[in-house]
Design a protein around this motif. Structure first.
Motif, PDB file in Angstrom:
ATOM      1  N   VAL A  37       0.822  -1.208  -0.062  1.00  0.00           N
ATOM      2  CA  VAL A  37       0.057   0.004   0.007  1.00  0.00           C
ATOM      3  C   VAL A  37       0.722   1.274  -0.013  1.00  0.00           C
ATOM      4  CG1 VAL A  37      -1.593   1.454   1.167  1.00  0.00           C
ATOM      5  CG2 VAL A  37      -1.977  -1.345   1.140  1.00  0.00           C
ATOM      6  N   PHE A  38       1.052   2.800  -1.026  1.00  0.00           N
ATOM      7  CA  PHE A  38       1.786   3.307  -0.861  1.00  0.00           C
ATOM      8  C   PHE A  38       0.667   4.604  -0.199  1.00  0.00           C
ATOM      9  CE2 PHE A  38       2.839   0.645  -4.272  1.00  0.00           C
ATOM     10  CZ  PHE A  38       4.359   0.931  -4.882  1.00  0.00           C
ATOM     11  N   GLY A  80      11.309   8.205  -0.819  1.00  0.00           N
ATOM     12  CA  GLY A  80      12.722   9.138  -1.401  1.00  0.00           C
ATOM     13  C   GLY A  80      10.651   9.966  -1.673  1.00  0.00           C
ATOM     14  N   VAL A  81      11.257  11.256  -2.387  1.00  0.00           N
ATOM     15  CA  VAL A  81      10.198  12.364  -2.854  1.00  0.00           C
ATOM     16  C   VAL A  81       9.632  11.532  -3.756  1.00  0.00           C
ATOM     17  CG1 VAL A  81      10.215  14.624  -3.840  1.00  0.00           C
ATOM     18  CG2 VAL A  81      11.983  14.348  -1.508  1.00  0.00           C
ATOM     19  N   ASP A  82       8.057  12.158  -3.975  1.00  0.00           N
ATOM     20  CA  ASP A  82       7.399  11.740  -5.276  1.00  0.00           C
ATOM     21  C   ASP A  82       7.212  13.207  -5.899  1.00  0.00           C
ATOM     22  OD1 ASP A  82       6.038  10.943  -6.918  1.00  0.00           O
ATOM     23  OD2 ASP A  82       4.540   9.959  -5.949  1.00  0.00           O
ATOM     24  N   PRO A  83       7.880  13.158  -6.961  1.00  0.00           N
ATOM     25  CA  PRO A  83       8.015  14.388  -7.762  1.00  0.00           C
ATOM     26  C   PRO A  83       6.787  15.329  -8.939  1.00  0.00           C
ATOM     27  CG  PRO A  83       9.015  13.050  -9.014  1.00  0.00           C
ATOM     28  CD  PRO A  83       9.380  12.531  -8.007  1.00  0.00           C
ATOM     29  N   SER A  84       6.356  13.778  -8.582  1.00  0.00           N
ATOM     30  CA  SER A  84       4.011  13.775  -9.136  1.00  0.00           C
ATOM     31  C   SER A  84       3.163  14.751  -8.021  1.00  0.00           C
ATOM     32  CB  SER A  84       4.092  13.035  -9.496  1.00  0.00           C
ATOM     33  OG  SER A  84       4.563  12.128 -10.647  1.00  0.00           O
ATOM     34  N   VAL A  85       3.775  14.997  -6.971  1.00  0.00           N
ATOM     35  CA  VAL A  85       2.857  15.046  -5.733  1.00  0.00           C
ATOM     36  C   VAL A  85       3.691  16.257  -5.219  1.00  0.00           C
ATOM     37  CG1 VAL A  85       1.873  14.988  -3.402  1.00  0.00           C
ATOM     38  CG2 VAL A  85       2.096  13.173  -4.484  1.00  0.00           C
ATOM     39  N   ARG A  86       3.151  17.708  -5.476  1.00  0.00           N
ATOM     40  CA  ARG A  86       3.811  18.669  -5.497  1.00  0.00           C
ATOM     41  C   ARG A  86       2.729  19.367  -3.506  1.00  0.00           C
ATOM     42  NH1 ARG A  86       3.113  20.663 -11.576  1.00  0.00           N
ATOM     43  NH2 ARG A  86       5.021  18.844 -11.780  1.00  0.00           N
ATOM     44  N   VAL A  87       4.189  20.552  -2.907  1.00  0.00           N
ATOM     45  CA  VAL A  87       2.932  20.554  -1.591  1.00  0.00           C
ATOM     46  C   VAL A  87       3.859  22.446  -1.741  1.00  0.00           C
ATOM     47  CG1 VAL A  87       2.988  20.608   0.334  1.00  0.00           C
ATOM     48  CG2 VAL A  87       3.232  18.552  -0.849  1.00  0.00           C
ATOM     49  N   ALA A  88       2.397  23.308  -1.205  1.00  0.00           N
ATOM     50  CA  ALA A  88       2.782  25.033  -1.836  1.00  0.00           C
ATOM     51  C   ALA A  88       2.954  25.284   0.239  1.00  0.00           C
ATOM     52  CB  ALA A  88       2.591  25.878  -2.691  1.00  0.00           C
ATOM     53  N   THR A 103      -0.755  15.392  -9.301  1.00  0.00           N
ATOM     54  CA  THR A 103      -0.584  15.268 -10.801  1.00  0.00           C
ATOM     55  C   THR A 103      -0.773  13.770 -11.241  1.00  0.00           C
ATOM     56  OG1 THR A 103       2.103  15.725 -10.766  1.00  0.00           O
ATOM     57  CG2 THR A 103       0.430  17.754 -10.612  1.00  0.00           C
ATOM     58  N   ARG A 104      -0.455  13.712 -10.417  1.00  0.00           N
ATOM     59  CA  ARG A 104      -0.415  11.910 -11.115  1.00  0.00           C
ATOM     60  C   ARG A 104      -1.764  11.513 -11.553  1.00  0.00           C
ATOM     61  NH1 ARG A 104       3.428   8.730  -7.829  1.00  0.00           N
ATOM     62  NH2 ARG A 104       1.686   6.866  -7.996  1.00  0.00           N
ATOM     63  N   GLN A 105      -1.915  10.283 -12.272  1.00  0.00           N
ATOM     64  CA  GLN A 105      -2.821   9.696 -12.616  1.00  0.00           C
ATOM     65  C   GLN A 105      -3.966   8.698 -12.111  1.00  0.00           C
ATOM     66  OE1 GLN A 105      -3.749  10.726 -15.708  1.00  0.00           O
ATOM     67  NE2 GLN A 105      -2.386  11.779 -15.350  1.00  0.00           N
ATOM     68  N   ASP A 106      -3.019   9.097 -10.899  1.00  0.00           N
ATOM     69  CA  ASP A 106      -4.493   8.332  -9.590  1.00  0.00           C
ATOM     70  C   ASP A 106      -4.288   9.201  -8.504  1.00  0.00           C
ATOM     71  OD1 ASP A 106      -1.286   7.203  -9.399  1.00  0.00           O
ATOM     72  OD2 ASP A 106      -1.641   5.643  -8.227  1.00  0.00           O
ATOM     73  N   ALA A 107      -5.052   8.310  -7.114  1.00  0.00           N
ATOM     74  CA  ALA A 107      -5.769   9.069  -5.718  1.00  0.00           C
ATOM     75  C   ALA A 107      -4.358   8.664  -5.374  1.00  0.00           C
ATOM     76  CB  ALA A 107      -7.293   8.853  -5.718  1.00  0.00           C
ATOM     77  N   ILE A 108      -4.496   9.755  -4.328  1.00  0.00           N
ATOM     78  CA  ILE A 108      -2.685   8.999  -3.253  1.00  0.00           C
ATOM     79  C   ILE A 108      -3.846   9.438  -2.414  1.00  0.00           C
ATOM     80  CG2 ILE A 108      -1.430  10.057  -5.150  1.00  0.00           C
ATOM     81  CD1 ILE A 108      -1.007  12.784  -2.583  1.00  0.00           C
ATOM     82  N   LYS A 109      -2.975   8.655  -0.757  1.00  0.00           N
ATOM     83  CA  LYS A 109      -3.378   9.107   0.598  1.00  0.00           C
ATOM     84  C   LYS A 109      -1.997   9.917   1.038  1.00  0.00           C
ATOM     85  CE  LYS A 109      -6.551   5.241   1.189  1.00  0.00           C
ATOM     86  NZ  LYS A 109      -6.993   4.050   2.105  1.00  0.00           N
ATOM     87  N   VAL A 152      -6.311  12.551  -2.051  1.00  0.00           N
ATOM     88  CA  VAL A 152      -6.514  13.845  -2.979  1.00  0.00           C
ATOM     89  C   VAL A 152      -6.453  13.005  -4.746  1.00  0.00           C
ATOM     90  CG1 VAL A 152      -5.166  15.272  -4.302  1.00  0.00           C
ATOM     91  CG2 VAL A 152      -4.863  14.824  -1.348  1.00  0.00           C
ATOM     92  N   ALA A 153      -7.751  13.583  -5.104  1.00  0.00           N
ATOM     93  CA  ALA A 153      -7.531  12.652  -6.166  1.00  0.00           C
ATOM     94  C   ALA A 153      -7.194  13.315  -7.428  1.00  0.00           C
ATOM     95  CB  ALA A 153      -9.366  13.522  -6.783  1.00  0.00           C
ATOM     96  N   SER A 154      -7.272  12.054  -8.385  1.00  0.00           N
ATOM     97  CA  SER A 154      -6.323  12.832  -9.913  1.00  0.00           C
ATOM     98  C   SER A 154      -6.337  14.249 -10.294  1.00  0.00           C
ATOM     99  CB  SER A 154      -6.376  11.860 -10.755  1.00  0.00           C
ATOM    100  OG  SER A 154      -5.699  11.651 -11.910  1.00  0.00           O
TER     101      SER A 154
END
Length: 247
Positions: free
Chosen positions: A61-62, A121-129, A160-166, A215-217
Motif C-alpha cells: 500500500v503506497f 524518497g520524494v514523489d515529484p508528482s505530488v507538489r506541496v506549497a 498531478t498523478r493519474q491516480d488518487a493518493i493518500k 487527493v484525487a487525480s
C-alpha cells in the motif's frame, strides 16, 4: 524492491525468474538457513558474490507524508506484509519502479507475516506549497493589557498523478511555555484533543495538527491552520522551532 548494491541486480535477478526454484527454509531458535536448490558458480577471487534466494511478490500500500514547514516535498512510503516464508534480512536495498532504479533505502529485519514500512524518497508528482503566513493584531482598547494576534497558514497539496493518493500532512501549532501567553486553535476544529485515532484531522502528542487526506487525480486541496495568540501588550513574542514540528 531488491537487495543488492548495483542497479544491474534487478536485470540479473529477473533473468533467473523463470528458472529459479523456491529455496528451502530451515529455522532454529537462533538462526534461519536457506538452502539454494539450483547450482551456482562462486569464483574464488576473494571478492563478494550474490546468489538469488528467491523472488517475493507482496501487495504493498503506497502512502505519502509531508511536513511542509520543513520541506515542500511529499515523501512516498510503502506499507506491506511479508506473506512469504522468508525472513527479510536487514541491510541496504535498491528500489526500482517499472524496472528503473530510483533510490537506495535501508531495510530492517522483517519476519514472515510481519508488517513493515519502507521509504521510497520524494514523489515529484505530488507538489506541496507552503504559503506565506498572514497575521493581524487586535487590542481590547487603550487601557487593555492584552493583545491578540491572529495567524492564518495555508498549505496546498496538488496531485498531478493519474491516480488518487493518500497523504498525511503535519503542521505544528505553537505551544506556549508561559502562563501569560495563550494559544487558541480556531481552524481546523478539533473537539477532543485527547482522541488519537486516525481521524481526518487530529492533534498528535507533539502538538502537531495532522491531516489525513485522499487527493484525487489531477486535483488539489487547501488546508488552513488558523489560531490566535494572546500576550501582554507592549511585549513581542518569538516562535522557536522544536522537535514537535517533525512528523
Amino acid at each position: 524492491m531488491e537487495y543488492g548494491d548495483e542497479a544491474s541486480d534487478l536485470e540479473e535477478l529477473r533473468g533467473h525468474e523463470l528458472e529459479l526454484p523456491s529455496s528451502e527454509v530451515r529455522e532454529s531458535l537462533t538462526s534461519t538457513a536457506y538452502e539454494i536448490l539450483r547450482r551456482s558458480t562462486i569464483l574464488g577471487d576473494n571478492t563478494g558474490h550474490k546468489v538469488a534466494v528467491g523472488i517475493v511478490d507482496l501487495e504493498p500500500v503506497f502512502e505519502h507524508d509531508t511536513v511542509p514547514k520543513r520541506s515542500p516535498h511529499a515523501f512516498v512510503k510503502v506499507i506491506a506484509k511479508n506473506t512469504s516464508q522468508y525472513a527479510l534480512l536487514p541491510g541496504p536495498s535498491n528500489v526500482f519502479f517499472d524496472n528503473n532504479f530510483v533510490a537506495k533505502t535501508s531495510m530492517k529485519s522483517v519476519s514472515p507475516s510481519e508488517e513493515f514500512t519502507c521509504s521510497l524518497g520524494v514523489d515529484p508528482s505530488v507538489r506541496v506549497a507552503y504559503r506565506p503566513i498572514h497575521k493581524y493584531r487586535e487590542t481590547g482598547g487603550i487601557i487593555s493589557k492584552t493583545t491578540t494576534t491572529t495567524y492564518r497558514q495555508v498549505i496546498e497539496v496538488k496531485n498531478t498523478r493519474q491516480d488518487a493518493i493518500k497523504i498525511t500532512v503535519h503542521e505544528q501549532l505553537p505551544l506556549s511555555s508561559e502562563e501569560k501567553i495563550k494559544v487558541h486553535l480556531l481552524e481546523p476544529s478539533i473537539k477532543d484533543k485527547n482522541d488519537k485515532t486516525n481521524k481526518p484531522v487530529r492533534m498528535d502528542k507533539n502538538n502537531n495538527i495532522v491531516w489525513l487526506l485522499e487527493v484525487a487525480s489531477c486535483s488539489s486541496q487547501d488546508l488552513v491552520l488558523k489560531y490566535t495568540v494572546d500576550h501582554p501588550s507592549g511585549e513581542e513574542i518569538e516562535f522557536t522551532e522544536t522537535a514537535a514540528a517533525q512528523a
